[in-house]
Write an enzyme that holds these catalytic residues in place. Structure first.
Site, PDB file in Angstrom:
ATOM      1  N   LYS A 187       0.845  -1.196   0.000  1.00 18.69           N
ATOM      2  CA  LYS A 187       0.000   0.000   0.000  1.00 18.69           C
ATOM      3  C   LYS A 187       0.879   1.244   0.000  1.00 18.69           C
ATOM      4  O   LYS A 187       0.943   1.989   0.984  1.00 18.69           O
ATOM      5  CB  LYS A 187      -0.930  -0.008   1.214  1.00 18.69           C
TER       6      LYS A 187
HETATM    7  N1  PPE Z   1      -7.604  -2.715  -3.351  1.00 19.41           N
HETATM    8  C1  PPE Z   1      -7.149  -1.454  -3.166  1.00 19.41           C
HETATM    9  C2  PPE Z   1      -6.460  -0.760  -4.276  1.00 19.41           C
HETATM   10  C3  PPE Z   1      -7.356  -0.846  -1.927  1.00 19.41           C
HETATM   11  O1  PPE Z   1      -6.903   0.384  -1.738  1.00 19.41           O
HETATM   12  C4  PPE Z   1      -8.045  -1.543  -0.901  1.00 19.41           C
HETATM   13  C5  PPE Z   1      -8.290  -0.892   0.417  1.00 19.41           C
HETATM   14  C6  PPE Z   1      -8.498  -2.854  -1.163  1.00 19.41           C
HETATM   15  C7  PPE Z   1      -8.252  -3.406  -2.403  1.00 19.41           C
HETATM   16  C8  PPE Z   1      -9.174  -3.687  -0.103  1.00 19.41           C
HETATM   17  O2  PPE Z   1      -8.258  -4.085   0.877  1.00 19.41           O
HETATM   18  P1  PPE Z   1      -8.681  -4.362   2.385  1.00 19.41           P
HETATM   19  O3  PPE Z   1      -9.036  -3.040   2.987  1.00 19.41           O
HETATM   20  O4  PPE Z   1      -7.484  -4.972   3.005  1.00 19.41           O
HETATM   21  O5  PPE Z   1      -9.851  -5.268   2.365  1.00 19.41           O
HETATM   22  N2  PPE Z   1      -8.464   0.513   0.359  1.00 19.41           N
HETATM   23  C9  PPE Z   1      -8.330   1.307   1.568  1.00 19.41           C
HETATM   24  C10 PPE Z   1      -8.222   2.784   1.257  1.00 19.41           C
HETATM   25  C11 PPE Z   1      -9.461   3.442   0.770  1.00 19.41           C
HETATM   26  C12 PPE Z   1      -9.308   4.953   0.676  1.00 19.41           C
HETATM   27  O6  PPE Z   1     -10.142   5.556  -0.001  1.00 19.41           O
HETATM   28  O7  PPE Z   1      -8.405   5.513   1.283  1.00 19.41           O
HETATM   29  C13 PPE Z   1      -9.438   0.989   2.559  1.00 19.41           C
HETATM   30  O8  PPE Z   1     -10.460   0.421   2.201  1.00 19.41           O
HETATM   31  O9  PPE Z   1      -9.237   1.320   3.739  1.00 19.41           O
END
Ligand code: PPE
Length: 304
Positions: free
Chosen positions: A157
């Site tokens: 991330k």
């Molecule tokens: N893909 C991406 C690109 C992504 O940023 C997230 C989380 C996910 C998949 C899902 O991952 P998880 O949260 O581990 O289930 N995105 C984070 C940031 C969002 C934002 O707008 O800032 C989040 O959901 O916290």
């Protein structure tokens, strides 16, 4: 940022207005940071943070991937995440850890810059709207492709890599959709701007594998396990744009997005045009798990 009073920065709780950094911070210029997104929920036994350790461990892995020396241990950051909820009087909320290169080096070798670590928390409602959660959202396939593993580290991330998500999100909103879905460089489905994708066809649940360039989400893993435990067949599989149009059901998962049904892709109605039974079941199971109502999954919760 509603209701944030204190932000933790490098060992101290700092008042919201004082949590500042210098304009010559390396991360501001080159995106040299990594972050996490974590949710805390109200449960009958008090506030609990969902899969906190997994998120903090992923933060450490993201640092390692981009070579950022993070000196705070997993244990310490777990403890701070609990405190940030308490000091801000939150019953539920969103926790945002960020590790980044601050002052000390301008230029592409950030090594001399000071590494700063901060954790903030605030109240954050539904990511894609209450109506989106209830009725499903409208999605478009982005004209932007998901960052490729030959140029970035999609499973980390990194803050800089989110410009890709920003482009896709802006385009989706500007053209009248709620969210973007990105294909990878091979033309297969990867994920949303900030969510993982699930597809249901003939009762089987499919989701793109890590090799499709996704962030392998913690919500994704949780939903795979929850549905699997009910005897639903869940498979990681490469998916095409055509598979989306032919799906019976589609939904997004993410910490911010939770489980959000998709009712349209590229102006084509998905299934009946309403959230289907497996999507509904995923929403229910997820919501029960995060609020401590499934005893088998209590270990996913850290009480504050
Ligand atoms: N893909 C991406 C690109 C992504 O940023 C997230 C989380 C996910 C998949 C899902 O991952 P998880 O949260 O581990 O289930 N995105 C984070 C940031 C969002 C934002 O707008 O800032 C989040 O959901 O916290």
């Amino acid at each position: 940022m509603d209701s944030a009073k204190f932000i933790w920065m490098d060992g101290e709780m700092v008042a919201f207005d004082d949590a500042k950094v210098h304009v010559l911070s390396n991360a501001l210029h080159y995106g040299t940071g990594v972050f996490e997104g974590i949710r805390a929920y109200e449960t009958p036994d008090g506030t609990a943070i969902f899969r906190l350790r997994e998120h903090i461990e992923r933060l450490h892995r993201s640092c390692r991937a981009y070579g950022i020396p993070l000196e705070r241990t997993v244990e310490e950051l777990i403890e701070v995440s609990r405190q940030i909820i308490t000091v801000n009087d939150l019953e539920s909320g969103y926790i945002r850890p960020l590790v980044f290169y601050e002052l000390g080096a301008i230029g592409l070798n950030p090594a001399a810059a000071r590494v700063r670590t901060m954790i903030a928390a605030w109240r954050w409602g539904t990511y894609l709207g209450d109506e989106g959660v209830a009725k499903g959202i409208r999605v478009r396939v982005s004209s932007w492709r998901r960052i490729h593993q030959s140029s970035f580290i999609p499973v980390a991330k990194g803050t800089g890599q989110y410009l890709n998500s920003v482009l896709a999100k802006q385009e989706a909103l500007a053209t009248g959709y709620d969210e973007a879905l990105l294909l990878n460089m091979e033309g297969n489905v990867s994920e949303g701007s900030g969510e993982n994708l699930f597809l249901i066809r003939d009762g089987v649940v499919f989701t793109p594998p890590a090799s499709s360039g996704i962030l392998d989400g913690i919500t994704r893993a949780s939903v795979m396990e929850l549905l699997g435990s009910e005897g639903v067949e869940v498979r990681e599989a490469g998916l095409t744009r055509g598979d989306l149009y032919n799906a019976d059901e589609l939904f997004f998962t993410g910490t911010a997005a939770e489980v959000t049904p998709i009712r349209e892709v590229d102006d084509r109605s998905i299934g009946t045009g309403e959230p289907g039974p497996i999507t509904r079941r995923a929403q229910e199971l997820f919501s029960q798990a995060v609020t401590g109502k499934l005893s088998e999954y209590r270990a996913w919760l850290t009480f504050v």
